[in-house]
Each structure stands twice: as structure tokens, then as C-alpha cells.
Design a protein around this motif. Sequence first.
Motif, PDB file in Angstrom:
ATOM      1  N   GLY A  34      22.133  34.528 -16.924  1.00  0.00           N
ATOM      2  CA  GLY A  34      22.915  34.650 -15.697  1.00  0.00           C
ATOM      3  C   GLY A  34      24.054  35.650 -15.714  1.00  0.00           C
ATOM      4  N   MET A  35      24.222  36.360 -16.813  1.00  0.00           N
ATOM      5  CA  MET A  35      25.251  37.402 -16.884  1.00  0.00           C
ATOM      6  C   MET A  35      24.750  38.744 -16.364  1.00  0.00           C
ATOM      7  N   TYR A  36      23.453  38.892 -16.243  1.00  0.00           N
ATOM      8  CA  TYR A  36      22.906  40.227 -16.022  1.00  0.00           C
ATOM      9  C   TYR A  36      22.015  40.317 -14.790  1.00  0.00           C
ATOM     10  N   LYS A  37      21.911  41.505 -14.268  1.00  0.00           N
ATOM     11  CA  LYS A  37      21.187  41.806 -13.037  1.00  0.00           C
ATOM     12  C   LYS A  37      19.751  41.278 -12.990  1.00  0.00           C
ATOM     13  N   PRO A  38      18.982  41.288 -14.066  1.00  0.00           N
ATOM     14  CA  PRO A  38      17.605  40.786 -13.970  1.00  0.00           C
ATOM     15  C   PRO A  38      17.477  39.305 -13.598  1.00  0.00           C
ATOM     16  N   CYS A  39      18.548  38.524 -13.689  1.00  0.00           N
ATOM     17  CA  CYS A  39      18.481  37.106 -13.328  1.00  0.00           C
ATOM     18  C   CYS A  39      18.407  36.998 -11.799  1.00  0.00           C
ATOM     19  N   THR A  40      17.211  36.734 -11.299  1.00  0.00           N
ATOM     20  CA  THR A  40      16.995  36.748  -9.847  1.00  0.00           C
ATOM     21  C   THR A  40      17.613  35.547  -9.130  1.00  0.00           C
ATOM     22  N   ALA A  41      18.020  34.518  -9.858  1.00  0.00           N
ATOM     23  CA  ALA A  41      18.705  33.387  -9.236  1.00  0.00           C
ATOM     24  C   ALA A  41      20.157  33.722  -8.914  1.00  0.00           C
ATOM     25  N   GLY A  42      20.608  34.861  -9.399  1.00  0.00           N
ATOM     26  CA  GLY A  42      21.991  35.296  -9.238  1.00  0.00           C
ATOM     27  C   GLY A  42      22.582  35.633 -10.584  1.00  0.00           C
ATOM     28  N   HIS A  43      23.657  36.397 -10.571  1.00  0.00           N
ATOM     29  CA  HIS A  43      24.274  36.791 -11.834  1.00  0.00           C
ATOM     30  C   HIS A  43      25.753  37.080 -11.630  1.00  0.00           C
ATOM     31  N   LEU A  44      26.499  36.945 -12.732  1.00  0.00           N
ATOM     32  CA  LEU A  44      27.916  37.255 -12.682  1.00  0.00           C
ATOM     33  C   LEU A  44      28.113  38.755 -12.550  1.00  0.00           C
ATOM     34  N   THR A  45      29.134  39.118 -11.813  1.00  0.00           N
ATOM     35  CA  THR A  45      29.590  40.489 -11.725  1.00  0.00           C
ATOM     36  C   THR A  45      31.087  40.476 -12.030  1.00  0.00           C
ATOM     37  N   ALA A  46      31.651  41.631 -12.276  1.00  0.00           N
ATOM     38  CA  ALA A  46      33.072  41.739 -12.585  1.00  0.00           C
ATOM     39  C   ALA A  46      33.670  42.841 -11.718  1.00  0.00           C
ATOM     40  N   SER A  47      34.812  42.558 -11.131  1.00  0.00           N
ATOM     41  CA  SER A  47      35.434  43.569 -10.289  1.00  0.00           C
ATOM     42  C   SER A  47      36.931  43.645 -10.552  1.00  0.00           C
ATOM     43  N   ALA A  48      37.507  44.745 -10.090  1.00  0.00           N
ATOM     44  CA  ALA A  48      38.937  44.984 -10.266  1.00  0.00           C
ATOM     45  C   ALA A  48      39.501  45.611  -8.996  1.00  0.00           C
ATOM     46  N   LEU A  49      40.473  44.957  -8.413  1.00  0.00           N
ATOM     47  CA  LEU A  49      41.205  45.519  -7.289  1.00  0.00           C
ATOM     48  C   LEU A  49      42.271  46.428  -7.878  1.00  0.00           C
ATOM     49  N   VAL A  50      42.153  47.722  -7.635  1.00  0.00           N
ATOM     50  CA  VAL A  50      43.087  48.698  -8.198  1.00  0.00           C
ATOM     51  C   VAL A  50      44.315  48.780  -7.291  1.00  0.00           C
ATOM     52  N   VAL A  51      45.470  48.426  -7.856  1.00  0.00           N
ATOM     53  CA  VAL A  51      46.712  48.412  -7.086  1.00  0.00           C
ATOM     54  C   VAL A  51      47.769  49.282  -7.746  1.00  0.00           C
ATOM     55  N   ASP A  52      48.610  49.858  -6.897  1.00  0.00           N
ATOM     56  CA  ASP A  52      49.782  50.599  -7.349  1.00  0.00           C
ATOM     57  C   ASP A  52      50.993  49.905  -6.737  1.00  0.00           C
ATOM     58  N   PRO A  53      51.568  48.929  -7.448  1.00  0.00           N
ATOM     59  CA  PRO A  53      52.677  48.156  -6.888  1.00  0.00           C
ATOM     60  C   PRO A  53      53.911  48.994  -6.568  1.00  0.00           C
ATOM     61  N   THR A  54      54.102  50.098  -7.274  1.00  0.00           N
ATOM     62  CA  THR A  54      55.283  50.927  -6.998  1.00  0.00           C
ATOM     63  C   THR A  54      55.195  51.589  -5.627  1.00  0.00           C
ATOM     64  N   ARG A  55      53.987  51.830  -5.152  1.00  0.00           N
ATOM     65  CA  ARG A  55      53.799  52.435  -3.824  1.00  0.00           C
ATOM     66  C   ARG A  55      53.339  51.431  -2.775  1.00  0.00           C
ATOM     67  N   GLY A  56      53.027  50.208  -3.196  1.00  0.00           N
ATOM     68  CA  GLY A  56      52.545  49.198  -2.258  1.00  0.00           C
ATOM     69  C   GLY A  56      51.175  49.551  -1.694  1.00  0.00           C
ATOM     70  N   LYS A  57      50.292  50.065  -2.580  1.00  0.00           N
ATOM     71  CA  LYS A  57      48.989  50.539  -2.121  1.00  0.00           C
ATOM     72  C   LYS A  57      47.851  49.969  -2.961  1.00  0.00           C
ATOM     73  N   VAL A  58      46.674  49.952  -2.337  1.00  0.00           N
ATOM     74  CA  VAL A  58      45.432  49.491  -2.947  1.00  0.00           C
ATOM     75  C   VAL A  58      44.403  50.605  -2.813  1.00  0.00           C
ATOM     76  N   LEU A  59      43.666  50.867  -3.879  1.00  0.00           N
ATOM     77  CA  LEU A  59      42.595  51.863  -3.842  1.00  0.00           C
ATOM     78  C   LEU A  59      41.276  51.141  -3.592  1.00  0.00           C
ATOM     79  N   LEU A  60      40.599  51.511  -2.509  1.00  0.00           N
ATOM     80  CA  LEU A  60      39.300  50.925  -2.191  1.00  0.00           C
ATOM     81  C   LEU A  60      38.232  51.999  -2.210  1.00  0.00           C
ATOM     82  N   THR A  61      37.021  51.575  -2.482  1.00  0.00           N
ATOM     83  CA  THR A  61      35.880  52.478  -2.493  1.00  0.00           C
ATOM     84  C   THR A  61      35.005  52.191  -1.276  1.00  0.00           C
ATOM     85  N   LEU A  62      34.534  53.239  -0.650  1.00  0.00           N
ATOM     86  CA  LEU A  62      33.560  53.086   0.425  1.00  0.00           C
ATOM     87  C   LEU A  62      32.196  53.043  -0.249  1.00  0.00           C
TER      88      LEU A  62
END
Length: 173
Positions: A34-62
Motif C-alpha cells: 500500500g505504499m506504492y502506485k501499483p497497489c490498485t486498492a489505493g496507496h500512500l502519497t506524500a506531499s509538501a505545501l511550500v510556504v515562505d512565512p517571511t512573505r506570507g506566500k504559498v507556492l502552488l503548482t498547476l
Amino acid sequence: MSLYDDAVLVLKGYGDQEELRQTYLDHLATHPDGMYKPCTAGHLTASALVVDPTRGKVLLTLHKKLNMWLQMGGHCEPGDPTVEAAALREGAEESGIEGLTLLPGGPVRLDRHPIPAPCNWHLDVQYAALTPAGAAERISDESLDLRWFDYDEVADVADTSVAELLTATLRRL
């Protein structure tokens, strides 16, 4: 320790979202793959919200496939020693920013969302990544665009899960 074992420890130590946390643990107990993409029942993913607290901004990807503004993230890979390392790798790969550091305290949030067949679910373990001073982003092949947004703009451009991730991140900052 394996990535699977690390994920179980991370989830057992996560103190919020009890029902969802248990769903993740039950999934892993039932699906050793269940850690990896081939698990068709679902799998864990990992993400990171990139923030710059000094500027009060968040970097998002389209996101190229979804055409949505999202945090950086993706599939765990066999070479990832920990879930944190996977989130940090994804954050760096998709933002182009070297030297990101994760906000201390482990995951900020969990988010389970459906995905198209052949798989059913992404069980995302979400972190927040802080930018180093003078960081410059660089668009990756997985993205149509990268853009910095003020904290108060995120709810207008991204879906609820990203807005909730930002809210949880701001409580920790």
C-alpha cells in the motif's frame, strides 16, 4: 527500517484526524504493498505545501494532468527512506527549490481523495515545507505553471483540501 514501517510509525504518532488516520493504518495492515502506485486498492502519497512565512506566500503548482492548483506531491518511491523524505523529494522536484526544510512536528494533515482507475485512492500524508532565504522556483515537467499566492488567495484558486492544508500549516507556524 522500511518505508512501510516508517509510515506506520508516522501515522501512529499523528495526533489529529483519528478516523482518517485509522483508515490509513487499516489500509496498510490489509495491503503490504500500500505504499506504492501499483497497489490498485489505493496507496500512500506524500506531499509538501511550500510556504515562505517571511512573505506570507504559498507556492502552488498547476498540475499538468488535473489542471488544478495543488501543493507539491506525489508517489512514494522505493528509494525513499521515510515518508518525510518522500514529501521533501517531491517538494524539491516539483518546485525546483533546493534546501527546503519540513515544518517540525510531522505531518500537518491527512487527505484521502479518489483517483481514476486502475487505482481507487490516494492516501496523502501532507507536510509543510519552508523555503530557504532567496529561494527561486523552477517549473518541472509535471507542472503547467508555478505561482506564489498570498495566504488569503489560496481558497479562491485551489480546492478545499489545499485551503485546509494551509489552515493547518498556519496553526503550526
